[in-house]
Design a protein around this motif. Structure first.
Motif: not given
Ligand SMILES: Cc1cc2nc3c(=O)[nH]c(=O)nc-3n(C[C@H](O)[C@H](O)[C@H](O)COP(=O)(O)OP(=O)(O)OC[C@H]3O[C@@H](n4cnc5c(N)ncnc54)[C@H](O)[C@@H]3O)c2cc1C
Length: 471
Positions: A128, A274, A306-310
């Motif tokens: 990622r 997220p 992070t990839r999932d927007n955290r």
């Protein structure tokens, strides 16, 4: 209940990256005596990259890697995932400590990063990776002045950097505390999911390259066996090998020179759930920009998406040294530090007052007195190590591994002639001076942060000894 305590209430005490859905099953521990050509101790980035690079140089090398708990349980699976090109903890530290080799180190760092990314592509390891560069933000006028001076120097040296004044930086990422910022967008610096890197490397080493990995296997002692071999006494059996590579970083080492070179400093992080699109809109982050950020203070925070927007959020005043190199499991979690981190998060992003934290965790940073890696070799080139990356080990550990394998005779190159490799760092003072020294220095750094970065007498004294902390 205070907002920050409420937001932390349901956070799981586990690194965000240790996602049970993607973590592989641990491999069986050592259960009998074994022999091999190279024994690697430690299943973090250094150990894994060492095995990978030996296999690239000598595909038939017979390698065993042992890990006391599970691969990725050390700093490598607990870090922030900032992937940096620098090998010596940032440009300032590099130029300060290795002025004659700074240019060479920069070239080697660029090559290291290129090869790292090529390896991931070759083996299809998805970590990622996002090429974000790094955004350094100023929180006050003094810091803005410092960063602007860095910016001018970088421009003069032809680097790809962008200056943001207060309005511009807040258009990128909106915090009421941001005063200005410099975005270093050249090169390949970015962010990764460090757990996926550990487990991706492990999978390739075991299933494609024939490396034998034993998890749940602790090294107890290592010694030479005659003139040509080494003997490692481990939980579960004895391993006889031609060579041993210690990749144990901050953990208590059986080797005195390593114990004197690094101290374990605990650092803590928290991660949010997220963020929704609407929450991201409130801070202008995650849509037009996906910066990886550090604020320009001594006790800096590092934060990223992070990839999932955290948002993962670490550092600040949260680092802690426990007396006598404390690495006990009980230090793994520090509720007061999590609370401090959460409080500071809402000070930075008050617009996110409805956000909850999903994870909280700690990890150990191996800090050397030169604030970057310390390689070493003993027993006529049969035992080597590379430890002490301080806060910049995600990319640099691959190079540390390269130095260590070359010291063991795997296709050595002229990097071994560099002062960066051969010069011994100052040892840490013994206890109780060590504990008092670290404590005193941390307080002095905090005070300097309150005074716009102005260094007091103690920090100036350390600077003169070459022990001052700079990034
Ligand atoms: C909270 C935190 C945030 C960080 N953030 C960043 C970042 O964003 N960017 C960055 O570049 N760096 C960061 N770092 C630093 C970076 O994570 C480390 O420098 C890097 O992971 C070091 O890798 P390593 O393999 O040398 O050590 P580790 O990952 O610590 O691996 C050492 C391994 O050795 C094993 N071991 C120890 N003793 C024995 C023994 N006797 N027998 C068997 N096994 C043993 C341990 O269990 C461990 O798994 C961070 C570190 C921490 C703790």
């Amino acid at each position: 209940m205070n907002k920050h305590l409420e937001a932390l209430k349901d956070a799981v005490a586990r690194p965000l990256w240790h996602d049970p859905e993607i973590m592989p099953e641990p491999l069986a521990p050592l259960a009998a005596d074994e022999t091999c050509e190279l024994l690697i101790v430690g299943g973090g980035f250094t150990g894994l990259w060492a095995a990978m690079q030996v296999k690239e140089r000598q595909p038939d090398a017979d390698i065993i890697l042992i890990e006391q708990t599970f691969v990725g349980d050390g700093a490598s699976g607990r870090c922030g995932g900032f992937l940096s090109t620098s090998l010596a903890h940032g440009q300032t530290n590099t130029e300060h400590r290795f002025p004659d080799e700074a240019e060479r180190l920069a070239e080697l760092g660029t090559r290291n990063m290129r090869e790292l990314l090529e390896t991931l592509e070759r083996y299809n390891i998805d970590v990622r990776y996002e090429k974000t560069g790094e955004l350094f933000v100023a929180l006050d006028t003094e810091s803005a002045g410092r960063i602007h001076a860095d910016y001018q120097q970088a421009i003069a040296e032809g680097e790809d950097v962008v200056w943001f004044d207060q309005q511009a930086v807040r258009e990128q990422v909106n915090s009421p505390l941001f005063f200005a910022g410099m975005w270093d967008r050249g090169g390949q610096d970015g962010v990764i999911d460090p757990g996926r890197l550990c487990w991706g490397l492990k999978e390739v080493l075991v299933n494609q390259l024939g490396v034998r990995i034993f998890e749940g296997t602790k090294l107890l002692a290592v010694k030479p066996l005659g003139k040509d071999a080494m003997q490692a006494n481990c939980e579960g059996g004895v391993i006889r090998s031609d060579k041993v590579l210690l990749a144990t970083n901050a953990f208590t080492s059986t080797i005195g020179r390593i114990r004197r070179s690094v101290i374990p400093v605990w650092d803590y992080q928290i991660a949010t759930e997220p963020l929704t699109d609407e929450q991201l809109d409130r801070i202008n982050w995650g849509k037009t920009s996906r910066h990886a950020i550090a604020d320009d203070v001594n006790m800096f925070h590092y934060f990223r998406l992070t990839r999932d927007n955290r948002i993962t959020w670490g550092g600040g005043g949260a680092v802690r040294y426990y007396f006598n190199n404390g690495i006990d499991k009980k230090f793994m979690h520090a509720p007061d530090r999590y609370e401090q981190l959460a409080k500071e998060f809402f000070e930075m992003f008050p617009q996110l007052d409805d956000v909850k934290f999903s994870h909280k965790w700690g990890g150990i940073i191996a800090t050397s007195t030169r604030f970057c890696m310390v390689p070493g070799v003993a027993h006529d080139g049969r035992l080597a190590w590379s430890v002490g990356y301080t806060g910049h080990g995600v990319g640099a550990s691959r190079f540390g591994a390269r130095i260590a394998i070359e010291m063991l005779g795997y296709a050595p190159t002229d990097i071994l002639d560099m002062q960066f490799v051969s010069r011994k760092p100052l040892p840490w003072a013994p206890e109780p001076f060590r504990w008092f020294g670290v404590r005193f220095t941390q307080n002095a750094l905090k005070k300097a942060d309150r005074n716009g970065g102005k260094r007091g007498l103690w920090l100036k004294f350390l600077d003169r000894l070459g022990l001052g902390f700079t990034c």
